[in-house]
Each structure stands twice: as C-alpha cells, then as structure tokens.
Design a protein around this motif. Structure first.
Motif, PDB file in Angstrom:
ATOM      1  N   GLU A  67       0.849  -1.636  -0.028  1.00  0.00           N
ATOM      2  CA  GLU A  67       0.214   0.179   0.323  1.00  0.00           C
ATOM      3  C   GLU A  67       0.668   1.410  -0.157  1.00  0.00           C
ATOM      4  O   GLU A  67       0.404   2.231  -0.450  1.00  0.00           O
ATOM      5  N   ARG A  68       2.199   1.273   0.458  1.00  0.00           N
ATOM      6  CA  ARG A  68       3.109   1.685   0.214  1.00  0.00           C
ATOM      7  C   ARG A  68       3.766   2.209  -1.013  1.00  0.00           C
ATOM      8  O   ARG A  68       3.993   3.387  -1.934  1.00  0.00           O
ATOM      9  N   TRP A  69       3.788   0.992  -1.378  1.00  0.00           N
ATOM     10  CA  TRP A  69       4.419   1.081  -3.184  1.00  0.00           C
ATOM     11  C   TRP A  69       4.421   1.001  -4.281  1.00  0.00           C
ATOM     12  O   TRP A  69       5.063  -0.168  -4.935  1.00  0.00           O
ATOM     13  N   MET A  70       2.891   0.209  -4.279  1.00  0.00           N
ATOM     14  CA  MET A  70       2.460  -0.122  -4.733  1.00  0.00           C
ATOM     15  C   MET A  70       2.440  -1.689  -5.426  1.00  0.00           C
ATOM     16  O   MET A  70       2.691  -2.014  -6.790  1.00  0.00           O
ATOM     17  N   TRP A  71       2.969  -2.854  -4.595  1.00  0.00           N
ATOM     18  CA  TRP A  71       2.548  -3.836  -5.471  1.00  0.00           C
ATOM     19  C   TRP A  71       1.586  -4.421  -4.829  1.00  0.00           C
ATOM     20  O   TRP A  71       0.814  -4.064  -4.531  1.00  0.00           O
ATOM     21  N   LYS A 113      19.075  -5.762 -17.368  1.00  0.00           N
ATOM     22  CA  LYS A 113      17.772  -5.434 -18.097  1.00  0.00           C
ATOM     23  C   LYS A 113      16.948  -3.917 -17.745  1.00  0.00           C
ATOM     24  O   LYS A 113      16.776  -3.500 -16.705  1.00  0.00           O
ATOM     25  N   ARG A 114      16.058  -3.336 -18.821  1.00  0.00           N
ATOM     26  CA  ARG A 114      15.080  -2.078 -18.650  1.00  0.00           C
ATOM     27  C   ARG A 114      13.938  -2.091 -19.542  1.00  0.00           C
ATOM     28  O   ARG A 114      13.900  -2.503 -20.544  1.00  0.00           O
ATOM     29  N   GLY A 115      12.731  -2.609 -18.473  1.00  0.00           N
ATOM     30  CA  GLY A 115      11.856  -2.404 -19.574  1.00  0.00           C
ATOM     31  C   GLY A 115      10.731  -1.449 -18.859  1.00  0.00           C
ATOM     32  O   GLY A 115      10.859  -0.239 -18.218  1.00  0.00           O
ATOM     33  N   ILE A 116       8.854  -2.016 -19.520  1.00  0.00           N
ATOM     34  CA  ILE A 116       8.146  -0.768 -19.240  1.00  0.00           C
ATOM     35  C   ILE A 116       6.841  -1.704 -18.574  1.00  0.00           C
ATOM     36  O   ILE A 116       6.703  -2.353 -19.857  1.00  0.00           O
ATOM     37  N   GLU A 117       6.353  -0.902 -17.289  1.00  0.00           N
ATOM     38  CA  GLU A 117       5.477  -1.785 -17.180  1.00  0.00           C
ATOM     39  C   GLU A 117       4.191  -1.112 -17.201  1.00  0.00           C
ATOM     40  O   GLU A 117       4.405   0.413 -16.477  1.00  0.00           O
ATOM     41  N   ILE A 118       3.063  -1.511 -18.032  1.00  0.00           N
ATOM     42  CA  ILE A 118       1.969  -0.718 -17.709  1.00  0.00           C
ATOM     43  C   ILE A 118       0.392  -1.449 -16.864  1.00  0.00           C
ATOM     44  O   ILE A 118       0.802  -2.923 -17.441  1.00  0.00           O
ATOM     45  N   ASP A 119      -0.223  -1.208 -16.180  1.00  0.00           N
ATOM     46  CA  ASP A 119      -1.202  -1.666 -16.011  1.00  0.00           C
ATOM     47  C   ASP A 119      -2.615  -0.975 -15.058  1.00  0.00           C
ATOM     48  O   ASP A 119      -2.107   0.345 -15.346  1.00  0.00           O
ATOM     49  N   ASP A 120      -3.633  -1.501 -15.404  1.00  0.00           N
ATOM     50  CA  ASP A 120      -4.613  -0.610 -14.932  1.00  0.00           C
ATOM     51  C   ASP A 120      -4.287  -0.583 -13.485  1.00  0.00           C
ATOM     52  O   ASP A 120      -3.705  -1.240 -12.390  1.00  0.00           O
ATOM     53  N   ASP A 121      -5.190   0.696 -13.311  1.00  0.00           N
ATOM     54  CA  ASP A 121      -4.437   1.596 -11.407  1.00  0.00           C
ATOM     55  C   ASP A 121      -5.419   0.145 -10.748  1.00  0.00           C
ATOM     56  O   ASP A 121      -6.472   0.169 -10.116  1.00  0.00           O
ATOM     57  N   PRO A 122      -4.548   0.048  -9.473  1.00  0.00           N
ATOM     58  CA  PRO A 122      -5.443  -1.087  -9.084  1.00  0.00           C
ATOM     59  C   PRO A 122      -6.368  -0.535  -8.156  1.00  0.00           C
ATOM     60  O   PRO A 122      -7.151  -1.112  -7.340  1.00  0.00           O
ATOM     61  N   ARG A 123      -6.590   0.730  -8.174  1.00  0.00           N
ATOM     62  CA  ARG A 123      -7.313   1.881  -7.220  1.00  0.00           C
ATOM     63  C   ARG A 123      -8.645   2.003  -7.474  1.00  0.00           C
ATOM     64  O   ARG A 123      -9.221   2.139  -6.932  1.00  0.00           O
ATOM     65  N   LEU A 124      -8.960   2.607  -8.897  1.00  0.00           N
ATOM     66  CA  LEU A 124      -9.768   2.326  -9.743  1.00  0.00           C
ATOM     67  C   LEU A 124     -10.474   1.093  -9.407  1.00  0.00           C
ATOM     68  O   LEU A 124     -11.776   1.555  -9.945  1.00  0.00           O
ATOM     69  N   LYS A 125      -9.708  -0.008  -9.223  1.00  0.00           N
ATOM     70  CA  LYS A 125     -11.105  -1.658  -9.071  1.00  0.00           C
ATOM     71  C   LYS A 125     -10.856  -2.312  -7.960  1.00  0.00           C
ATOM     72  O   LYS A 125     -11.521  -3.437  -7.096  1.00  0.00           O
ATOM     73  N   GLY A 126     -10.506  -1.167  -7.146  1.00  0.00           N
ATOM     74  CA  GLY A 126     -10.775  -1.673  -5.570  1.00  0.00           C
ATOM     75  C   GLY A 126     -10.183  -2.735  -5.657  1.00  0.00           C
ATOM     76  O   GLY A 126     -10.710  -3.283  -3.969  1.00  0.00           O
ATOM     77  N   GLN A 127      -8.938  -3.064  -5.716  1.00  0.00           N
ATOM     78  CA  GLN A 127      -8.003  -4.068  -5.229  1.00  0.00           C
ATOM     79  C   GLN A 127      -6.746  -3.755  -4.375  1.00  0.00           C
ATOM     80  O   GLN A 127      -6.421  -3.626  -3.832  1.00  0.00           O
ATOM     81  N   MET A 128      -6.757  -2.027  -4.585  1.00  0.00           N
ATOM     82  CA  MET A 128      -5.975  -1.003  -2.955  1.00  0.00           C
ATOM     83  C   MET A 128      -6.385   0.112  -3.028  1.00  0.00           C
ATOM     84  O   MET A 128      -7.649   0.296  -3.385  1.00  0.00           O
ATOM     85  N   ARG A 129      -6.121   0.540  -2.047  1.00  0.00           N
ATOM     86  CA  ARG A 129      -7.306   1.844  -0.758  1.00  0.00           C
ATOM     87  C   ARG A 129      -7.033   2.921  -1.916  1.00  0.00           C
ATOM     88  O   ARG A 129      -6.013   2.800  -2.485  1.00  0.00           O
ATOM     89  N   ALA A 130      -7.578   3.624  -2.006  1.00  0.00           N
ATOM     90  CA  ALA A 130      -7.801   4.499  -2.772  1.00  0.00           C
ATOM     91  C   ALA A 130      -6.671   5.446  -2.168  1.00  0.00           C
ATOM     92  O   ALA A 130      -6.089   6.344  -3.379  1.00  0.00           O
ATOM     93  N   ASP A 131      -6.401   5.725  -1.260  1.00  0.00           N
ATOM     94  CA  ASP A 131      -5.193   6.184  -1.115  1.00  0.00           C
ATOM     95  C   ASP A 131      -4.162   6.339  -1.003  1.00  0.00           C
ATOM     96  O   ASP A 131      -3.549   6.830  -0.326  1.00  0.00           O
ATOM     97  N   SER A 132      -3.750   4.792  -1.378  1.00  0.00           N
ATOM     98  CA  SER A 132      -2.147   4.376  -1.104  1.00  0.00           C
ATOM     99  C   SER A 132      -1.230   5.059  -2.597  1.00  0.00           C
ATOM    100  O   SER A 132      -1.824   5.645  -3.016  1.00  0.00           O
ATOM    101  N   VAL A 133      -0.319   4.862  -2.045  1.00  0.00           N
ATOM    102  CA  VAL A 133       0.393   5.294  -3.144  1.00  0.00           C
ATOM    103  C   VAL A 133       0.744   6.771  -3.716  1.00  0.00           C
ATOM    104  O   VAL A 133       0.625   7.095  -4.776  1.00  0.00           O
ATOM    105  N   PRO A 134       0.516   7.237  -2.510  1.00  0.00           N
ATOM    106  CA  PRO A 134       0.169   8.775  -2.819  1.00  0.00           C
ATOM    107  C   PRO A 134       1.807   9.502  -4.199  1.00  0.00           C
ATOM    108  O   PRO A 134       1.001  10.699  -4.707  1.00  0.00           O
ATOM    109  N   HIS A 135       2.667   9.379  -4.047  1.00  0.00           N
ATOM    110  CA  HIS A 135       3.929   9.402  -5.454  1.00  0.00           C
ATOM    111  C   HIS A 135       3.568   8.934  -6.576  1.00  0.00           C
ATOM    112  O   HIS A 135       4.128   9.634  -7.228  1.00  0.00           O
TER     113      HIS A 135
END
Ligand SMILES: CC(C)(COP(=O)(O)OP(=O)(O)OC[C@H]1O[C@@H](n2cnc3c(N)ncnc32)[C@H](O)[C@@H]1OP(=O)(O)O)[C@@H](O)C(=O)NCCC(=O)NCCS
Length: 204
Positions: A67-71, A177-199
C-alpha cells in the motif's frame, strides 16, 4: 478500450486515464559477493518464517509494503494460484520482526533451476534508512547463496523507493535489463486503498 498501444522508442507515449506505468530495472549477480557487516543498531531485527499455507498472514505483511509502494500482483492473483506459489517448497517467505511487530517482507523464489529471485524485499517506512535494509540484504544473500544457484536476480521499478536501485548496486547486483510496465490502476478497481501510493497519483 483497446488493450494495446504503440510505445514510441523516442520521446513520450501518453497513456489513457486509469493506467499506471513504471520503468522496471532488472539486476543480477553471478557469484556471492563478499560479506558485509551488519550496521550498528540492527541487533533487534529478526526473521520469522511465514508458513506458505498461511495466506492471510502473508498478505498482511505484503500489504504493509504494497500500500506504500504499489505492490499489488499478489493481491489480484486468484487465491488458488497464490496458494500454489506460496506453498511451493522452492519459495521461502519471511516477515522481518522488530519491537514485537512485522516491519518487512523477504521473499526468495528458487523455482527456476540454478537461480534465485529476490522476489519481494522491503521494510515498513518507520524502519527505512536506519541500517535494517543492509541487515536484511545480508540475510537475503546468505540464504540465497546457501542454495545451489549460479545467479541471483531482482527487479525494481520507478514506483519503488527511489534509493532501491543504488542500494541493490551497492549490494553487488549489476543492471542488465530495462523495461516498461503498464497496468490498470488497482485503486480504481477497488484492489488497493484509494489513498495508497500518493507518489503515483490516480488519474481517473
Ligand atoms: C530498499 C530498502 C530495503 C533499503 O533499505 P534502507 O533501510 O533504506 O537501507 P539502509 O538504511 O540499511 O541502508 C542505507 C545505507 O545506509 C547505511 N546505514 C543506515 N543506517 C546506518 C546506521 N545506523 N549505521 C551505519 N550505517 C547505516 C547502510 O549501511 C547502507 O549503506 P550501504 O548500502 O553502503 O551498506 C528500503 O528503502 C525499502 O524497504 N524501501 C521500500 C520498499 C522498496 O522499495 N523495496 C525495493 C523494491 S524492489
């Protein structure tokens, strides 16, 4: 909405709202590095093995960091699949304990033959920057290289703690190695608290 997008290899590629994105850096070491002393003041830290069948305990420790680091990979995985991973004898799970509570997670994954992954490595905010990271890395390296491996690797991303890459390099890992990771925001799907990962704010 389409699930694909052409990423420009020069300049910025805009993402649709509702997405999160990070640059992922992978690092590896091919031999055990020289041992380093534990920093002073880390005597009170210990590792407590998490039983792979105790999914709730594992998730409690995971959320502390997540919830602090978007895991969130482990939060969105179907329970049956997560149970298979966590109970695999090649996956080692530890809570970091300090002052009577859980303050960190160490997860080592040896499912690929001949190698180990530092799958999750992190400390709760109040104990970051006080030597416990080095203490924990000393344990992780000793545990990993006690196995019959030829390679130990880790990946970190730009949503993780900004000091993580340098910390891993000082620990003996080399970037490969370096890559780009793109995902749906889990906070918008209710999978993480909406106020998590403020950075890494939500763009709805
Ligand atoms: C990555 C992470 C574990 C690093 O831990 P940390 O607590 O910042 O690290 P430390 O304070 O132990 O280490 C920082 C340096 O300061 C030194 N240090 C800190 N406190 C010290 C003390 N009291 N005395 C002596 N040295 C000290 C350490 O020895 C270390 O130096 P070194 O790397 O040359 O050994 C931590 O930032 C974290 O958990 N972040 C959140 C989760 C995360 O992003 N994880 C990585 C995802 S892949």
């Amino acid at each position: 909405m389409s699930n694909s997008l052409t990423v420009s290899l020069t300049g910025t590629t805009d993402l649709p709202p509702g997405k999160i994105a990070a640059v992922v850096t992978s690092l590896e070491m091919l031999a055990q590095p020289a041992e380093r002393p534990d920093p002073p003041g880390t005597e009170g830290f210990s590792l407590d093995r998490i039983d792979g069948n105790d999914i709730e305990r594992y998730l409690d420790v995971y959320r502390l960091l997540g919830e602090r680091w978007m895991w969130f990979s482990r939060l969105v995985k179907p329970r049956a699949e997560l149970a298979v991973i966590l109970s695999d004898p090649a996956v080692d799970l530890y809570a970091v304990r300090f002052d009577g509570r859980d303050v960190g997670l160490l997860e080592l994954d040896f499912r690929a033959a001949g190698e180990g992954e530092l799958a999750f490595f992190g400390l709760d905010e109040p104990v970051v920057g006080k030597g416990a990271g080095r203490w924990l890395m000393n344990r992780a390296l000793a545990l990993a290289w006690a196995k019959p491996i030829k390679r130990f690797w880790v990946h970190t991303c730009t949503i993780d703690h900004p000091g993580a890459i340098n910390f891993y390099q000082r620990s003996g890992f080399k970037v490969f190695k370096r890559g780009i990771e793109i995902d749906d925001d889990p906070r918008l799907k209710g999978q993480m608290r909406a106020d998590s990962v403020p950075h890494h704010p939500v763009i709805a």
